[in-house]
Write a protein that holds these residues in place. Structure first.
Motif, PDB file in Angstrom:
ATOM      1  N   ALA A  57      -2.840   3.179  -9.822  1.00 34.51           N
ATOM      2  CA  ALA A  57      -2.182   2.544  -8.672  1.00 34.51           C
ATOM      3  C   ALA A  57      -3.233   2.132  -7.634  1.00 34.51           C
ATOM      4  CB  ALA A  57      -1.163   3.493  -8.052  1.00 34.51           C
ATOM      5  N   VAL A  58      -4.188   3.035  -7.348  1.00 36.55           N
ATOM      6  CA  VAL A  58      -5.271   2.716  -6.404  1.00 36.55           C
ATOM      7  C   VAL A  58      -6.101   1.551  -6.922  1.00 36.55           C
ATOM      8  CG1 VAL A  58      -7.437   3.582  -5.418  1.00 36.55           C
ATOM      9  CG2 VAL A  58      -5.410   5.031  -5.414  1.00 36.55           C
ATOM     10  N   ALA A  59      -6.438   1.579  -8.221  1.00 35.49           N
ATOM     11  CA  ALA A  59      -7.257   0.508  -8.804  1.00 35.49           C
ATOM     12  C   ALA A  59      -6.563  -0.848  -8.676  1.00 35.49           C
ATOM     13  CB  ALA A  59      -7.560   0.822 -10.269  1.00 35.49           C
ATOM     14  N   LYS A  60      -5.263  -0.893  -8.943  1.00 37.61           N
ATOM     15  CA  LYS A  60      -4.518  -2.156  -8.845  1.00 37.61           C
ATOM     16  C   LYS A  60      -4.498  -2.674  -7.408  1.00 37.61           C
ATOM     17  CE  LYS A  60      -1.367  -1.389 -12.751  1.00 37.61           C
ATOM     18  NZ  LYS A  60       0.025  -1.096 -13.123  1.00 37.61           N
ATOM     19  N   ILE A  61      -4.272  -1.764  -6.451  1.00 36.18           N
ATOM     20  CA  ILE A  61      -4.239  -2.159  -5.043  1.00 36.18           C
ATOM     21  C   ILE A  61      -5.601  -2.707  -4.609  1.00 36.18           C
ATOM     22  CG2 ILE A  61      -3.980  -1.307  -2.680  1.00 36.18           C
ATOM     23  CD1 ILE A  61      -2.002   0.794  -3.835  1.00 36.18           C
ATOM     24  N   ASP A  67     -13.974   1.006 -15.218  1.00 40.91           N
ATOM     25  CA  ASP A  67     -13.797  -0.104 -16.149  1.00 40.91           C
ATOM     26  C   ASP A  67     -12.592  -0.953 -15.753  1.00 40.91           C
ATOM     27  OD1 ASP A  67     -14.313  -1.172 -19.119  1.00 40.91           O
ATOM     28  OD2 ASP A  67     -12.164  -0.931 -18.857  1.00 40.91           O
ATOM     29  N   PHE A  68     -11.549  -0.299 -15.254  1.00 40.10           N
ATOM     30  CA  PHE A  68     -10.313  -0.985 -14.907  1.00 40.10           C
ATOM     31  C   PHE A  68     -10.448  -1.783 -13.607  1.00 40.10           C
ATOM     32  CE2 PHE A  68      -5.981  -1.265 -13.232  1.00 40.10           C
ATOM     33  CZ  PHE A  68      -5.266  -1.668 -14.361  1.00 40.10           C
ATOM     34  N   VAL A  69     -11.188  -1.233 -12.621  1.00 40.35           N
ATOM     35  CA  VAL A  69     -11.179  -1.824 -11.279  1.00 40.35           C
ATOM     36  C   VAL A  69     -12.359  -2.742 -11.005  1.00 40.35           C
ATOM     37  CG1 VAL A  69     -12.455   0.025 -10.082  1.00 40.35           C
ATOM     38  CG2 VAL A  69     -10.711  -1.272  -8.849  1.00 40.35           C
ATOM     39  N   ARG A  98      -4.832  10.157  -0.851  1.00 41.94           N
ATOM     40  CA  ARG A  98      -3.994   8.941  -0.816  1.00 41.94           C
ATOM     41  C   ARG A  98      -3.819   8.445   0.613  1.00 41.94           C
ATOM     42  NH1 ARG A  98       1.346  10.248  -2.921  1.00 41.94           N
ATOM     43  NH2 ARG A  98       0.784  12.450  -2.917  1.00 41.94           N
ATOM     44  N   ALA A  99      -3.662   9.394   1.551  1.00 42.63           N
ATOM     45  CA  ALA A  99      -3.504   9.017   2.956  1.00 42.63           C
ATOM     46  C   ALA A  99      -4.736   8.274   3.466  1.00 42.63           C
ATOM     47  CB  ALA A  99      -3.248  10.264   3.805  1.00 42.63           C
ATOM     48  N   MET A 100      -5.928   8.771   3.121  1.00 45.20           N
ATOM     49  CA  MET A 100      -7.164   8.143   3.609  1.00 45.20           C
ATOM     50  C   MET A 100      -7.429   6.803   2.923  1.00 45.20           C
ATOM     51  SD  MET A 100      -8.095   9.884   6.059  1.00 45.20           S
ATOM     52  CE  MET A 100      -9.504   8.818   6.338  1.00 45.20           C
ATOM     53  N   ILE A 101      -7.057   6.687   1.662  1.00 43.89           N
ATOM     54  CA  ILE A 101      -7.180   5.395   0.969  1.00 43.89           C
ATOM     55  C   ILE A 101      -6.277   4.371   1.646  1.00 43.89           C
ATOM     56  CG2 ILE A 101      -6.668   4.172  -1.191  1.00 43.89           C
ATOM     57  CD1 ILE A 101      -7.524   6.782  -2.650  1.00 43.89           C
ATOM     58  N   ALA A 102      -5.051   4.777   1.954  1.00 43.96           N
ATOM     59  CA  ALA A 102      -4.104   3.873   2.611  1.00 43.96           C
ATOM     60  C   ALA A 102      -4.631   3.413   3.972  1.00 43.96           C
ATOM     61  CB  ALA A 102      -2.751   4.560   2.773  1.00 43.96           C
ATOM     62  N   ILE A 103      -5.166   4.342   4.747  1.00 50.31           N
ATOM     63  CA  ILE A 103      -5.712   3.999   6.067  1.00 50.31           C
ATOM     64  C   ILE A 103      -6.889   3.039   5.928  1.00 50.31           C
ATOM     65  CG2 ILE A 103      -7.049   4.973   7.990  1.00 50.31           C
ATOM     66  CD1 ILE A 103      -5.136   7.396   7.871  1.00 50.31           C
ATOM     67  N   THR A 104      -7.770   3.310   4.970  1.00 50.90           N
ATOM     68  CA  THR A 104      -8.950   2.455   4.761  1.00 50.90           C
ATOM     69  C   THR A 104      -8.548   1.037   4.389  1.00 50.90           C
ATOM     70  OG1 THR A 104     -10.188   4.398   4.016  1.00 50.90           O
ATOM     71  CG2 THR A 104     -11.130   2.241   3.500  1.00 50.90           C
ATOM     72  N   LEU A 105      -7.581   0.917   3.460  1.00 50.62           N
ATOM     73  CA  LEU A 105      -7.172  -0.399   2.966  1.00 50.62           C
ATOM     74  C   LEU A 105      -6.217  -1.120   3.922  1.00 50.62           C
ATOM     75  CD1 LEU A 105      -6.674   0.379  -0.837  1.00 50.62           C
ATOM     76  CD2 LEU A 105      -8.646  -0.683   0.280  1.00 50.62           C
ATOM     77  N   ILE A 158       0.815  -1.223   0.000  1.00 55.79           N
ATOM     78  CA  ILE A 158       0.000   0.000   0.000  1.00 55.79           C
ATOM     79  C   ILE A 158       0.847   1.271   0.000  1.00 55.79           C
ATOM     80  CG2 ILE A 158      -1.731   1.317   1.298  1.00 55.79           C
ATOM     81  CD1 ILE A 158      -2.763  -1.376   2.397  1.00 55.79           C
ATOM     82  N   ILE A 159       1.769   1.385   0.940  1.00 52.60           N
ATOM     83  CA  ILE A 159       2.460   2.661   1.166  1.00 52.60           C
ATOM     84  C   ILE A 159       3.372   3.043   0.002  1.00 52.60           C
ATOM     85  CG2 ILE A 159       4.138   3.828   2.643  1.00 52.60           C
ATOM     86  CD1 ILE A 159       2.828   2.222   4.998  1.00 52.60           C
ATOM     87  N   ARG A 160       4.219   2.128  -0.453  1.00 52.70           N
ATOM     88  CA  ARG A 160       5.120   2.458  -1.572  1.00 52.70           C
ATOM     89  C   ARG A 160       4.375   2.695  -2.872  1.00 52.70           C
ATOM     90  NH1 ARG A 160       9.447  -1.735   0.230  1.00 52.70           N
ATOM     91  NH2 ARG A 160      10.694  -0.500   1.677  1.00 52.70           N
TER      92      ARG A 160
END
Length: 603
Positions: free
Chosen positions: A496-500, A523-525, A466-473, A442-444
């Protein structure tokens, strides 16, 4: 050529032991190369003396220093530098009369800086930040290029520029009054009525600026820009806060400006909107916050495809290690009954004159559900019902076992915290951000390492997102709820978010709901799609989750637009309204794309 950049937000000489000064090999020999400037309260590096050993980069406790080597010949193209050890921009986009020129690139590589230079708000200093540049020097610098006549006209006041800024949420601080009164002071009555119709401003015409949502402010800002009689329109992220139908309205308006033989330059991260709007595109690549290089102009299709592949052949530059790949035929997933994680009966929720009705549905382990629909239709309300924040008047949400939920809200302004991102991350997740798994997964990928010692209140919209997405995931949960996670993010960060999200949903045997207006990101995620329709602000109707193609087809039919697939990258592209392919897809009721369209080209 060496660039040494020190982030003033991260450099904290009063809190560290001045490691950069103490460990520099040249400083130890008596050559003053790194020192602390007491006036600006940060470190300074003399780039002409720096050997680029990188010791200070590794030793800095706040990760404030970046040192990059670039080809020496690039220095002749340096257009602007903000100051000592600050960001550098090389080359500029080239406006074309009667055409829309798009700009694509990561956040922090100089897109907004390029727009400000073209608008005449800041003058190119060619790297000499110590003195005020003169127009004579600027015109000489661009001599022989297409930008020379442009800057000559700008210097004589023969070009009037209008710049639509990125941060529309700040407008109410400076502009007070009623929407209609403000816009009527800008343009002529006939023109005002047309813009009012084109952008559907009737509902907010008599509202005050401080009562508007982000999407409404965006439309007012675009209307104010379009009403001004200018020669060049510089538009920074016009799709932010808007739903798909509103994005298309704005895109058509932008196209109409170019049709009047004006210069139009647009920065946009929604690839479908950028593709639909622009004729040409410049890719800006580099290191965020350090330097940016503007590429040669390309045709819009070739330019976006080049960006997705990550290799600029003409410049012989690789900007990404691997290409972004789309799949032409999303395989329908057949879920087994035991895979059901959560289900709901018919749900009814009413408040403030609004009614939401949700049809019965269920989601499964490993499923990513894309949630699509216009603003004000009840998407966030439904997500809050799943999160347990709201209770429906009728119906219930059922699970076969107790489930844990991790929720990222839509509005980041709701987050109030005094302290560093590191302490907030630990408090919310009960996990150490130095955990190897979290760093790798997640972080890198989200490039968050330099932000952990920053105060949450000092972060930009993209950084906080990005910080809140990281905390959520990072939380251990069965259901992840992400409400508009792509807002403020650039194209690289969106993918990057979609792949994670895809990877973690599958690995953790969880379910994820993603509310998002970016069709290409969805469409991607997404594995399946949940469509919301109705009358915004009055009533919403939610269909159950269904297969990606079927759900997208239903949604695009509601919006009234057809998509095709690019034959090379397979990315979704908006068909031109009234084109042969648009008419054909409407006739056969295939709004998402035609299954056999690899041999079909749009006229």
């Amino acid at each position: 050529m060496r660039i040494a950049v020190i982030d003033p937000a991260l450099c904290k000489p009063r809190k560290c032991n001045h490691e950069c000064v103490r460990v520099c090999p040249l400083n130890r020999t008596g050559t003053k190369t790194v020192w602390i400037d007491e006036e600006v309260n940060r470190a300074i590096i003399e780039e002409n003396l720096c050997t680029g050993c990188g010791i200070c980069v590794k030793k800095c406790p706040y990760k404030a220093i970046k040192i990059i080597n670039l080809p020496e010949e690039l220095e002749k193209d340096l257009v602007y530098r903000y100051g000592p050890n600050a960001f550098k921009l090389y080359r500029l986009p080239i406006p074309k009369k009667g055409m829309v020129v798009g700009i694509i690139g990561q956040n922090g590589v100089g897109k907004s800086t390029a727009l400000r230079i073209l608008a005449g708000e800041i003058l190119p200093n060619m790297g000499d930040y110590g003195k005020e540049p003169e127009w004579r020097e600027i015109i000489k610098f661009f001599r022989g290029s297409e930008l020379q006549p442009y800057f000559e006209k700008l210097s004589r006041g023969e070009i009037r520029a209008v710049h639509k800024i990125q941060s529309v949420d700040k407008i109410p601080r400076y502009v007070k009054g009623v929407v209609g009164d403000i816009l009527e002071r800008i343009g002529e009555r006939e023109h005002i009525e047309k813009i009012k119709r084109d952008l559907d401003l009737e509902k907010i015409w008599n509202r005050k600026m401080d009562q508007l949502s982000g999407g409404e402010l965006q439309k007012v800002a675009i209307a104010a820009m379009a009403l001004r009689d200018a020669d060049i329109y510089l538009i920074d992220e016009p799709a932010s806060y808007l739903d798909v139908k509103e994005r298309l309205r704005v895109a058509r308006l932008i196209r109409s400006l170019a049709a009047e033989d004006k210069y139009v330059v647009i920065v946009e991260h929604d690839l479908a909107v950028l593709d639909y709007t622009s004729d040409l595109v410049h890719i800006i690549y580099g290191e965020p916050g350090v330097y940016g290089i503007v590429s040669l102009p390309r045709g819009i299709r070739a330019g976006i495809n080049t960006y997705l592949r990550g290799f600029l052949r003409e410049e012989n530059i690789r900007i990404r290690n691997e290409p972004i790949v789309f799949h032409l035929r999303p395989a329908p997933t057949e879920w087994k009954p035991e895979a059901t994680l959560i289900s709901w009966t018919r749900l009814i929720k009413k408040f403030n004159g609004f009614k939401l009705e949700v049809e019965p549905g269920e989601v499964h382990i490993g499923e990513v559900v894309g949630v699509l629909g216009p603003n004000g239709i009840g998407k966030t309300t439904f997500v809050k019902i799943l999160a347990g924040i709201l209770e429906p008047e009728e119906g219930r949400v059922e699970t076969k076992k107790p489930v844990s939920i991790s929720y990222k809200p839509q509005f980041l302004s709701e987050i109030k915290y005094e302290g560093s991102f590191r302490s907030f991350f630990i408090r919310e997740t009960r996990k150490d951000p130095e955990d190897p798994y979290l760093k790798a997964e997640i972080i890198r990928p989200l490039r968050l390492e330099p932000l952990f010692d920053r105060d949450l209140s000092e972060m930009s919209g993209g950084e906080l997102q990005r910080a809140m997405i990281a905390i959520t995931l990072a939380k251990d949960a069965d259901i992840y709820l992400l409400d508009e996670p792509m807002a403020y993010l650039d194209v690289e960060q969106r993918f990057a978010v979609a792949k994670i999200v895809k990877r973690l949903t599958e690995e953790r045997q969880a379910t994820t709901f993603v509310v998002e207006h970016d069709i290409i990101a969805q469409d991607f995620v997404s594995t399946s799609v949940m469509v919301f329709s109705g009358i915004p602000g009055r009533e919403g109707h939610a269909y159950p989750p269904q297969g990606l193609k079927k759900g997208m087809n239903l949604f695009l039919k509601e919006v009234g637009v057809t998509f095709r697939r690019d034959p090379d990258t397979k990315r979704p592209r908006i068909n031109k309204e009234g084109s042969w392919l648009d008419r054909y897809q409407r006739e056969i009721n295939e709004y998402y794309y035609v299954s056999h369209q690899s041999n079909i080209k749009e006229d």
